[in-house]
Design an enzyme around this catalytic site. Sequence first.
Site, PDB file in Angstrom:
ATOM      1  N   HIS A 251       0.497  -1.469  -0.009  1.00 35.51           N
ATOM      2  CA  HIS A 251      -0.145  -0.295  -0.636  1.00 35.51           C
ATOM      3  C   HIS A 251       0.684   1.787   0.163  1.00 35.51           C
ATOM      4  O   HIS A 251       0.493   2.008  -0.791  1.00 35.51           O
ATOM      5  CB  HIS A 251      -1.040  -0.053   1.493  1.00 35.51           C
ATOM      6  CG  HIS A 251      -2.195   1.382   0.289  1.00 35.51           C
ATOM      7  ND1 HIS A 251      -3.384   1.012  -0.036  1.00 35.51           N
ATOM      8  CD2 HIS A 251      -2.422   2.337   0.873  1.00 35.51           C
ATOM      9  CE1 HIS A 251      -3.414   2.300  -0.530  1.00 35.51           C
ATOM     10  NE2 HIS A 251      -3.220   2.781  -0.418  1.00 35.51           N
TER      11      HIS A 251
ATOM     12  N   TYR B 158       1.324   5.067  -1.904  1.00 34.53           N
ATOM     13  CA  TYR B 158       2.020   6.710  -2.172  1.00 34.53           C
ATOM     14  C   TYR B 158       3.243   7.029  -1.795  1.00 34.53           C
ATOM     15  O   TYR B 158       3.169   8.755  -2.056  1.00 34.53           O
ATOM     16  CB  TYR B 158       1.757   6.843  -0.183  1.00 34.53           C
ATOM     17  CG  TYR B 158       0.258   6.546   0.020  1.00 34.53           C
ATOM     18  CD1 TYR B 158      -0.595   7.653   0.207  1.00 34.53           C
ATOM     19  CD2 TYR B 158       0.298   5.333   0.272  1.00 34.53           C
ATOM     20  CE1 TYR B 158      -2.211   7.727   0.029  1.00 34.53           C
ATOM     21  CE2 TYR B 158      -1.781   5.397   0.479  1.00 34.53           C
ATOM     22  CZ  TYR B 158      -2.471   6.818   0.510  1.00 34.53           C
ATOM     23  OH  TYR B 158      -4.000   6.052   0.357  1.00 34.53           O
TER      24      TYR B 158
ATOM     25  N   HIS C  50      -9.658   0.962 -11.009  1.00 30.88           N
ATOM     26  CA  HIS C  50      -8.991   1.522  -9.747  1.00 30.88           C
ATOM     27  C   HIS C  50      -7.532   2.064  -9.660  1.00 30.88           C
ATOM     28  O   HIS C  50      -7.035   3.421  -9.665  1.00 30.88           O
ATOM     29  CB  HIS C  50      -9.285   1.255  -7.921  1.00 30.88           C
ATOM     30  CG  HIS C  50      -8.413   1.286  -6.777  1.00 30.88           C
ATOM     31  ND1 HIS C  50      -9.066   2.990  -6.751  1.00 30.88           N
ATOM     32  CD2 HIS C  50      -8.045   1.361  -6.442  1.00 30.88           C
ATOM     33  CE1 HIS C  50      -8.476   3.131  -5.832  1.00 30.88           C
ATOM     34  NE2 HIS C  50      -7.327   2.484  -5.138  1.00 30.88           N
ATOM     35  N   PHE C  51      -6.718   0.738  -9.687  1.00 29.57           N
ATOM     36  CA  PHE C  51      -4.993   1.796  -9.562  1.00 29.57           C
ATOM     37  C   PHE C  51      -4.278   2.075 -10.834  1.00 29.57           C
ATOM     38  O   PHE C  51      -4.018   2.801 -11.134  1.00 29.57           O
ATOM     39  CB  PHE C  51      -4.528   1.059  -8.590  1.00 29.57           C
ATOM     40  CG  PHE C  51      -3.947  -1.168  -9.341  1.00 29.57           C
ATOM     41  CD1 PHE C  51      -2.849  -0.235 -10.551  1.00 29.57           C
ATOM     42  CD2 PHE C  51      -4.928  -1.837  -9.247  1.00 29.57           C
ATOM     43  CE1 PHE C  51      -2.665  -2.010 -11.322  1.00 29.57           C
ATOM     44  CE2 PHE C  51      -4.320  -2.727  -9.352  1.00 29.57           C
ATOM     45  CZ  PHE C  51      -3.565  -2.958 -10.728  1.00 29.57           C
ATOM     46  N   HIS C  52      -5.161   2.230 -11.779  1.00 28.21           N
ATOM     47  CA  HIS C  52      -4.831   2.549 -13.639  1.00 28.21           C
ATOM     48  C   HIS C  52      -5.429   3.969 -13.215  1.00 28.21           C
ATOM     49  O   HIS C  52      -4.512   4.829 -13.831  1.00 28.21           O
ATOM     50  CB  HIS C  52      -5.307   1.059 -14.131  1.00 28.21           C
ATOM     51  CG  HIS C  52      -4.980   0.048 -14.998  1.00 28.21           C
ATOM     52  ND1 HIS C  52      -4.359  -0.574 -14.391  1.00 28.21           N
ATOM     53  CD2 HIS C  52      -3.382   0.124 -15.735  1.00 28.21           C
ATOM     54  CE1 HIS C  52      -3.646  -1.372 -14.405  1.00 28.21           C
ATOM     55  NE2 HIS C  52      -3.236  -0.903 -15.739  1.00 28.21           N
TER      56      HIS C  52
ATOM     57  N   ARG D 120      -9.689 -10.913 -11.671  1.00 23.57           N
ATOM     58  CA  ARG D 120      -8.660 -10.427 -12.199  1.00 23.57           C
ATOM     59  C   ARG D 120      -7.870 -11.297 -13.226  1.00 23.57           C
ATOM     60  O   ARG D 120      -7.362 -12.370 -12.933  1.00 23.57           O
ATOM     61  CB  ARG D 120      -7.537  -9.414 -11.347  1.00 23.57           C
ATOM     62  CG  ARG D 120      -8.649  -8.498 -10.989  1.00 23.57           C
ATOM     63  CD  ARG D 120      -7.431  -8.160  -9.846  1.00 23.57           C
ATOM     64  NE  ARG D 120      -6.351  -7.315  -9.899  1.00 23.57           N
ATOM     65  CZ  ARG D 120      -5.303  -7.451  -8.715  1.00 23.57           C
ATOM     66  NH1 ARG D 120      -5.645  -6.846  -7.858  1.00 23.57           N
ATOM     67  NH2 ARG D 120      -4.230  -6.590  -9.142  1.00 23.57           N
ATOM     68  N   ARG D 121      -6.536 -10.449 -13.941  1.00 19.52           N
ATOM     69  CA  ARG D 121      -5.130 -11.570 -14.714  1.00 19.52           C
ATOM     70  C   ARG D 121      -5.809 -12.777 -14.872  1.00 19.52           C
ATOM     71  O   ARG D 121      -5.634 -13.594 -15.268  1.00 19.52           O
ATOM     72  CB  ARG D 121      -4.401 -11.668 -13.563  1.00 19.52           C
ATOM     73  CG  ARG D 121      -3.790 -10.114 -12.700  1.00 19.52           C
ATOM     74  CD  ARG D 121      -3.133 -10.711 -11.483  1.00 19.52           C
ATOM     75  NE  ARG D 121      -3.178  -9.206 -10.507  1.00 19.52           N
ATOM     76  CZ  ARG D 121      -2.099  -9.255  -9.714  1.00 19.52           C
ATOM     77  NH1 ARG D 121      -2.109  -9.749  -8.899  1.00 19.52           N
ATOM     78  NH2 ARG D 121      -1.034  -8.365  -9.782  1.00 19.52           N
TER      79      ARG D 121
END
Lengths: 540, 189
Positions: A215, A219, A366-368, A429-430
């Site tokens: 995580h 950041y 989301h993370f893209h 996913r994946r």
Amino acid sequence: MLVNRKLILAHFWLAFAVFGFALTLGAWQMFIRSPIGTWLSNPELYYRSLTAHGTVMGYVFPTLVAMGFGYAISESALEQRLVGVRWAWTGFWLIVAGSIMALIPIALGRASVLYTFYPPLIGNVFYYLGVVLVVVGSWIWVALMSVNLRVWRKAHPGAPVPLAMFANVAGSYLWAWTAVGAALELLLQIIPVAAGLKATIDAGLARIFFSWTLHAIVYFWLMPTYIAYYTIVPRAIGGRVYSDSMARISFILFLVVAMPIGMHHTFADPMVGAGFKFIHSAFTALVALPTLLTVFTICASVEIAARLRGGRGMFGWIKALPWDNPMMLALAFSFVMLGFGGAGGLINMSYQLDASIHNTQWITGHFHLIFGGAIVIMYFAIAYDLWPHLTGRELIDLRLIRTQLWLWFIGMIVTTFPWHWVGILGMPRRMAYFDFGDPAIAPQALSVTFSAIGGFILLASGIMFIVILARGMRAPLADAGPYRFALAVHQPATVPVALNTHALWVALMIALTLTNYGYPILNLALSSGTSVPAVYVGAQ
Amino acid sequence: MSAEQAHGSASAEVAARVERRWATIAVIIIVCMALLAAFAGIHRATMPQPRVETIDPSRIHLSGEFVESNLGSVLEANGNVTVRAIGQQYSFTPACIVVPADTPITLRATSADVVHGILIQGTNVNTMLVPGYISEQLMRFTRTGDYLMPCQEFCSFGHEGMWGKVKVIDKADFAGRAKGGGRLSCVGQ
């Protein structure tokens, strides 16, 4: 003053070169598993590509950007020649060597374990050693940032550390500590097994170690973007930073609360109990705080710029903003994507809601959106802003730059919104391909097709970005003057010690990590019978 | 103090006040979210798996809860249903799970080799299978019909082919099938 321009340019160029490579793989992956592609006869190729894409985008590209930008900040914000230039080059070459070492087994299909490793799947040992080298190279940068700040402090006792450097060093400490989780997983668990010294591994413990890194690494990726929000954007659009101390508080909060929250990635896992899951969920909610503060401060800083340019009214000032300035455009796009991505993030970290989207395509979307969208678009802006100072040449074609930013924004929305949607429908996913002929999966076909088209828009934008920078290397010479950072409305003459140093906050970061991770890790490490046989990849 | 300085410090005060207000609102939002999650978790028992149970994956086929003859759905004495399943590269056993509608169901599952995941599409049923640990999830279906159950975690080169199925049937129908005892599944149906 930017003296070591070659060093900084080397970092940026390598970063953007590997970015272009991984972006191409990403677009191919989107295409090949969509209804417009044909099924792969060998799905293993997909996982090779996915491993390369994740490893480069997660470990190599953002790290190089943070490093190059960090050196630039150190020299220009402190107005001091970089101390330890040789070490900096050593770090750079370690990253080059590590990347090559990791990519060879991936290309040979010997390390298709994805960048998240997933033991007890075990790939070729050189893949893991390559990743370790990349991290070690970046740790040299961490040390150099600390040393350079110390040298400056000696020469300027008691003076407020420039905001950009204060944030940059905070980001480097965050990275140094968050990388420890994956380093422990690699050195204590995976590499001994990959090297054939051991045959069993505790998969649950490995997942906890990885969550330690997984995580806060986000950041770390975010830090250059936030530094740009606070210290570049207001200057570039002719405004001021609304509050210097709020900026410092935000960076400190990231340092402290980005770390002890990684277990929200393991809500659906059986090896952590409810208590620690809840604690991590609550701490994850806390990390929304620095972002909410930042959104306020940056919007206020932008409003200042607009009013200085004659903007009036409650919302009328928005019209007065310099919308033809690439930095303004990038900031606006970044904030829109941060808003949507952040809202999605609140769902992911939620103790209850996570179950409906865990490990679906929603997460990938989301993370893209957050990383590829909100963060990377500011990497572009940073490069555009720094380029004339690094090359001594002007970036002339503002229109092309604006088109590139627009395409990236549109591409990211077209890619990630349908991606979120099929996640809600339960698409996992994946996977190398989906049987869109199945009536239960057929309704997802259209969304996946849109995503794939978005992937190609992103690829086009990425190519334009690299072309613009390359053309900038051959533009006519022009002196851009010294590189400057934004000033605050009330530029501080003195800053409280707590907002001018990192020691207290680093101590707090480590302490919170130990309280939030210590027991779960010790508990699993000491319990026997949870180690399972390794499953070697590519051996068959 | 000159007029300009006085104006400057007054505006600084306004700025600080507005900023404090926003920070307070942000903190309130976050505290409310955490309280809501805690309330829902405690009061309505909606939470991720709370307990940790371990198991030796190299022995699950030999004895204990996850031997092959014990996999599938079983109607308990209290009317609830327990489903036991394992994931392995690249299938679930049983590959088709049959359960009754409108019944509290406990899913207990583990992995025989690498990390897998169970996701039942169109529901909130979603859990990881980590070798060495037992996953437990409570579920209840209100709608009869077929649901797809893909593996949601990368488990090596055959991951894309790892799809199971859940068949939710009428409660009475299930009770009828369960009369003979044994473990139910819908494999081959």
